[in-house]
Design an enzyme around this catalytic site. Structure first.
Site, PDB file in Angstrom:
ATOM      1  N   GLU A  40       1.076   3.934   1.925  1.00  0.00           N
ATOM      2  CA  GLU A  40       1.485   4.450   3.035  1.00  0.00           C
ATOM      3  C   GLU A  40       2.571   3.447   3.842  1.00  0.00           C
ATOM      4  O   GLU A  40       3.828   3.804   3.981  1.00  0.00           O
ATOM      5  CB  GLU A  40       0.445   4.521   4.111  1.00  0.00           C
ATOM      6  CG  GLU A  40      -0.564   5.246   4.029  1.00  0.00           C
ATOM      7  CD  GLU A  40      -1.928   4.600   3.183  1.00  0.00           C
ATOM      8  OE1 GLU A  40      -2.899   5.141   3.220  1.00  0.00           O
ATOM      9  OE2 GLU A  40      -1.646   3.799   2.337  1.00  0.00           O
ATOM     10  N   CYS A 100      -6.018   2.245   5.601  1.00  0.00           N
ATOM     11  CA  CYS A 100      -6.584   0.883   5.959  1.00  0.00           C
ATOM     12  C   CYS A 100      -6.094   0.506   7.409  1.00  0.00           C
ATOM     13  O   CYS A 100      -5.118   0.981   7.790  1.00  0.00           O
ATOM     14  CB  CYS A 100      -6.144  -0.176   4.902  1.00  0.00           C
ATOM     15  SG  CYS A 100      -4.640  -0.798   5.042  1.00  0.00           S
ATOM     16  N   CYS A 125      -2.246  -0.427   7.423  1.00  0.00           N
ATOM     17  CA  CYS A 125      -1.235   0.987   7.280  1.00  0.00           C
ATOM     18  C   CYS A 125      -1.442   1.748   8.643  1.00  0.00           C
ATOM     19  O   CYS A 125      -0.282   2.131   9.028  1.00  0.00           O
ATOM     20  CB  CYS A 125      -1.776   1.873   6.013  1.00  0.00           C
ATOM     21  SG  CYS A 125      -1.463   0.999   4.622  1.00  0.00           S
ATOM     22  N   HIS A 140       0.811  -1.218   0.002  1.00  0.00           N
ATOM     23  CA  HIS A 140      -0.015   0.162   0.036  1.00  0.00           C
ATOM     24  C   HIS A 140       0.896   1.217  -0.031  1.00  0.00           C
ATOM     25  O   HIS A 140       2.087   1.178   0.369  1.00  0.00           O
ATOM     26  CB  HIS A 140      -0.943   0.084   1.222  1.00  0.00           C
ATOM     27  CG  HIS A 140      -1.931  -1.168   1.202  1.00  0.00           C
ATOM     28  ND1 HIS A 140      -3.056  -0.964   1.862  1.00  0.00           N
ATOM     29  CD2 HIS A 140      -2.113  -2.237   0.453  1.00  0.00           C
ATOM     30  CE1 HIS A 140      -3.823  -2.107   1.917  1.00  0.00           C
ATOM     31  NE2 HIS A 140      -3.221  -2.764   0.948  1.00  0.00           N
TER      32      HIS A 140
END
Length: 159
Positions: A56, A84, A87, A54
């Site tokens: 992040e 999410c 993260c 992801h």
């Protein structure tokens, strides 16, 4: 030094570039310390086939590498969308206490990126979760921690 809105716009621009240039998912993030961008990430899940890639997480990896530390206290993260749970956990573990984001969980869900159910699952006891974790009781389960204490004298870190 840039304003928070300008850093967030940069994260949003990275998300747009990721879609247009990389055929990636529409997420971008950056980590800033004392006005300097020290980590930029785009969602690379599709290109890497890595479910943890992801934006992040990618930005945290780059920032940690640049600072040569897994602890990013004093840093700020700007994410194009609400992080999410994975993260958010990584952000907390890294010691980052300030997060700015653009699109909400609800906005993301409207476009097929709904993770609200994950937040609700995490809030449940293990027994109440849709897929409860299963602990197996082995005598050596705690051994890695005991060896860690013997060889490294670790300092404690409380998120």
């Amino acid at each position: 030094m840039k304003k928070h809105e300008e850093y967030l716009q940069d994260a949003i621009d990275y998300a747009i570039d990721n879609v247009r240039l990389n055929d990636g998912k529409p997420f971008g993030a950056l980590v800033v310390k004392h006005g300097e961008v020290i980590g930029v990430g785009m969602n690379d899940v599709l290109s890497t086939h890595d479910p943890t890639a992801h934006a992040e997480i990618q930005a945290l990896r780059k920032a940690s590498s640049k600072l040569n530390s897994e602890f990013l206290e004093g840093c700020v993260i700007y994410a194009s969308g609400h992080p999410c749970p994975m993260c958010l956990a990584a952000i907390y573990i890294a010691g980052i206490r300030t997060v700015y984001y653009g699109s909400s969980l609800e906005q993301s869900a409207l476009h097929g990126f709904g993770v609200s159910y994950l937040y609700s699952e995490i809030g449940k006891s293990n027994e109440q979760r849709r897929y409860p974790l299963q602990q197996l009781f082995l005598a050596d389960a705690e051994k890695p921690f005991l060896i860690w204490k013997e060889v490294s004298n670790p300092s404690e870190f409380e998120p």
